[in-house]
Design an enzyme around this catalytic site. Structure first.
Site, PDB file in Angstrom:
ATOM      1  N   ALA A 189       1.996   1.606  -5.243  1.00 42.39           N
ATOM      2  CA  ALA A 189       3.033   2.453  -5.986  1.00 42.39           C
ATOM      3  C   ALA A 189       4.341   1.743  -6.343  1.00 42.39           C
ATOM      4  CB  ALA A 189       3.111   3.477  -4.903  1.00 42.39           C
ATOM      5  N   ARG A 190       4.975   0.771  -5.270  1.00 40.90           N
ATOM      6  CA  ARG A 190       6.039  -0.166  -5.628  1.00 40.90           C
ATOM      7  C   ARG A 190       5.845  -1.204  -6.634  1.00 40.90           C
ATOM      8  NH1 ARG A 190       5.134  -2.469   0.788  1.00 40.90           N
ATOM      9  NH2 ARG A 190       3.929  -3.558   0.229  1.00 40.90           N
ATOM     10  N   HIS A 238      -1.014  -6.363  -9.978  1.00 43.04           N
ATOM     11  CA  HIS A 238      -0.172  -6.514  -9.057  1.00 43.04           C
ATOM     12  C   HIS A 238       1.351  -7.251  -8.992  1.00 43.04           C
ATOM     13  CE1 HIS A 238      -3.197  -4.127  -6.217  1.00 43.04           C
ATOM     14  NE2 HIS A 238      -4.050  -4.915  -7.357  1.00 43.04           N
ATOM     15  N   ARG A 272      -8.125  -1.537  -0.867  1.00 40.40           N
ATOM     16  CA  ARG A 272      -8.672  -1.667   0.503  1.00 40.40           C
ATOM     17  C   ARG A 272      -9.799  -0.573   0.290  1.00 40.40           C
ATOM     18  NH1 ARG A 272      -5.522  -4.815  -0.241  1.00 40.40           N
ATOM     19  NH2 ARG A 272      -4.439  -5.782   1.418  1.00 40.40           N
ATOM     20  N   TYR A 319       3.869  -8.345  -5.701  1.00 41.91           N
ATOM     21  CA  TYR A 319       4.665  -9.925  -6.334  1.00 41.91           C
ATOM     22  C   TYR A 319       4.432 -11.165  -5.874  1.00 41.91           C
ATOM     23  CZ  TYR A 319       7.367 -10.163  -2.478  1.00 41.91           C
ATOM     24  OH  TYR A 319       8.116 -10.407  -0.673  1.00 41.91           O
ATOM     25  N   GLU A 371      -0.832 -11.406  -9.763  1.00 46.10           N
ATOM     26  CA  GLU A 371       0.528 -11.088  -8.734  1.00 46.10           C
ATOM     27  C   GLU A 371       1.709 -11.704  -9.418  1.00 46.10           C
ATOM     28  OE1 GLU A 371       0.550  -9.070  -6.016  1.00 46.10           O
ATOM     29  OE2 GLU A 371      -0.885  -9.439  -4.475  1.00 46.10           O
ATOM     30  N   ARG A 404       3.750   2.454  -0.903  1.00 47.53           N
ATOM     31  CA  ARG A 404       2.916   1.040  -1.231  1.00 47.53           C
ATOM     32  C   ARG A 404       1.225   1.419  -1.426  1.00 47.53           C
ATOM     33  NH1 ARG A 404      -0.003  -3.600  -0.444  1.00 47.53           N
ATOM     34  NH2 ARG A 404      -1.607  -3.997   0.804  1.00 47.53           N
TER      35      ARG A 404
HETATM   36  O1  0X9 Z   1      -2.745  -7.253  -1.141  1.00 42.98           O
HETATM   37  C1  0X9 Z   1      -3.241  -6.680  -1.675  1.00 42.98           C
HETATM   38  O2  0X9 Z   1      -3.922  -5.901  -1.917  1.00 42.98           O
HETATM   39  C2  0X9 Z   1      -2.757  -8.054  -2.856  1.00 42.98           C
HETATM   40  N1  0X9 Z   1      -1.521  -8.254  -2.429  1.00 42.98           N
HETATM   41  S1  0X9 Z   1       0.087  -7.448  -3.191  1.00 42.98           S
HETATM   42  O3  0X9 Z   1       1.176  -7.799  -2.752  1.00 42.98           O
HETATM   43  N2  0X9 Z   1       0.124  -6.785  -4.163  1.00 42.98           N
HETATM   44  O4  0X9 Z   1      -0.143  -5.881  -2.104  1.00 42.98           O
HETATM   45  C3  0X9 Z   1      -3.369  -8.964  -2.725  1.00 42.98           C
HETATM   46  C4  0X9 Z   1      -5.113  -8.446  -3.102  1.00 42.98           C
HETATM   47  C5  0X9 Z   1      -5.839  -9.516  -3.566  1.00 42.98           C
HETATM   48  N3  0X9 Z   1      -7.471  -9.254  -2.389  1.00 42.98           N
HETATM   49  C6  0X9 Z   1      -6.972 -10.606  -1.555  1.00 42.98           C
HETATM   50  N4  0X9 Z   1      -6.097 -11.172  -0.634  1.00 42.98           N
HETATM   51  N5  0X9 Z   1      -7.557 -10.817  -0.475  1.00 42.98           N
HETATM   52 ZN    ZN Z   2      -0.622  -4.993  -5.241  1.00 40.19          ZN
END
Ligand code: 0X9
Ligand code: ZN
Length: 311
Positions: A67-68, A193, A140, A195, A269, A123
């Site tokens: 969201a943010r 996404h 997730r 940052y 990102e 988020r």
């Molecule tokens: O955590 C996330 O979902 C992503 N970063 S955020 O800061 N935009 O939330 C990264 C997802 C990438 N995938 C993994 N790190 N496994």
């Molecule tokens: Zn994100």
């Protein structure tokens, strides 16, 4: 008017209006699709542009699972706006003649609206959970290695920021993407996404490299090229790396699009690089430069995958 308009972030409603306008301006090449509805009943919209023959390669750009991350709406929006407005010019006319591009700039409209009006740093989506807390993390909730235990930042506690949800694809926002990707057989996926300025590719759930050497080399090469193209515009570095190198997660978007369908997939990102530079709160005067530097990378991605789809 267009330059001034681009210096503001969209709401879900103003985005819908602009996507509708683009589709109405070019019904010959563009179609606005509702790919699903959010928990609170907002349409999840995708603009589909290009050839209607079917059987052509297709690409998917998405924004704003979180969201943010407002800039992650604007980059895919400005991409599809340019593709529609310059649809008759090279190289875009060629792409639209030989393939299809789908752009869904705001996968999580409820969360975005909550961030815009109530809690800037929200988020997740706006699911009311069994324990009374709000929100599942859409990034997730995908069905590849979903909910795997002992993976950090993939929580089974509903009130946590990275709550995976009660089961894979429990949320209408991820169901919309699941159903679209299940139907359309995409040759490439980019999900925006913010940052940190990173170009991430699978895996996210494990530090092991993906086993298919050809796919691995292709994604590493493409991420490296996108890095070079982005740096050439305003000198900003977007570091290419496997997602798990940032931190391991289970159930993110690109593990699913790659893991289930073998689609070359990237999480980009966007700006800024650091918390000190504003973190999730990126000033609106950064929208255009962020788009400008991401434009050639998106164009290269299109050019490569519409010309020679793999998989
Ligand atoms: O955590 C996330 O979902 C992503 N970063 S955020 O800061 N935009 O939330 C990264 C997802 C990438 N995938 C993994 N790190 N496994
Ligand atoms: Zn994100």
């Amino acid at each position: 008017a267009t330059a001034a308009a681009a210096e503001q972030y969209h709401s879900a409603a103003s985005l819908e209006e602009e996507l509708r306008r683009l589709a109405e301006a070019r019904p010959d090449i563009a179609e606005l699709k509702e790919i699903g509805r959010s928990i609170e009943g907002r349409p999840i919209l995708a603009l589909r542009i290009g050839d209607r023959r079917g059987g052509v390669p297709k690409l998917l750009f998405m924004g704003c699972h979180h969201a943010r991350e407002w800039i992650a709406v604007e980059v895919p929006f400005l991409l599809v706006k340019e593709l529609v407005e310059r649809a008759d010019e090279a190289p875009i006319a060629g792409w639209l003649g030989s393939g299809e591009i789908w752009v869904a700039p705001m996968v999580n409209p409820d969360g975005h609206e909550h961030s815009r009006t109530e809690a800037r740093l929200w988020r997740k989506n706006r699911r009311r959970n069994a324990d009374g807390s709000f929100g599942v993390d859409p990034n997730r909730n995908y069905g590849y290695m979903w909910g795997t235990l002992d993976i950090p930042t993939s929580s089974h506690v509903p009130s946590d920021e990275t709550y995976v949800g009660p089961r894979a694809f429990s949320e209408p926002e991820t169901q919309a993407v699941r159903d679209l990707v299940g139907c359309e057989r995409f040759a490439g996926v980019i999900t925006y996404h913010s940052y940190s300025q990173l170009i991430l590719y699978p895996w996210g759930y494990t530090e092991k490299p993906i086993p298919d050497l050809q796919h691995r080399e292709q994604m590493v090469a493409m991420a490296g090229e996108m890095h070079d193209l982005i740096e050439a515009v305003h000198g900003k570095i977007y570091v290419p790396q496997p997602s798990s190198e940032l931190y391991p997660t289970a159930g993110d978007t690109t593990d699913w699009t790659y893991g289930t369908y073998g689609i070359p997939s990237f999480t980009i990102e966007l700006r800024p690089r650091t918390f000190e530079e504003g973190g999730f709160v990126l000033p609106a005067d950064q929208i255009m430069p962020t788009w400008e530097e991401n434009r050639p990378a998106a164009f290269r991605f299109i050019e490569q995958l519409l010309a020679a789809p793999v998989g």
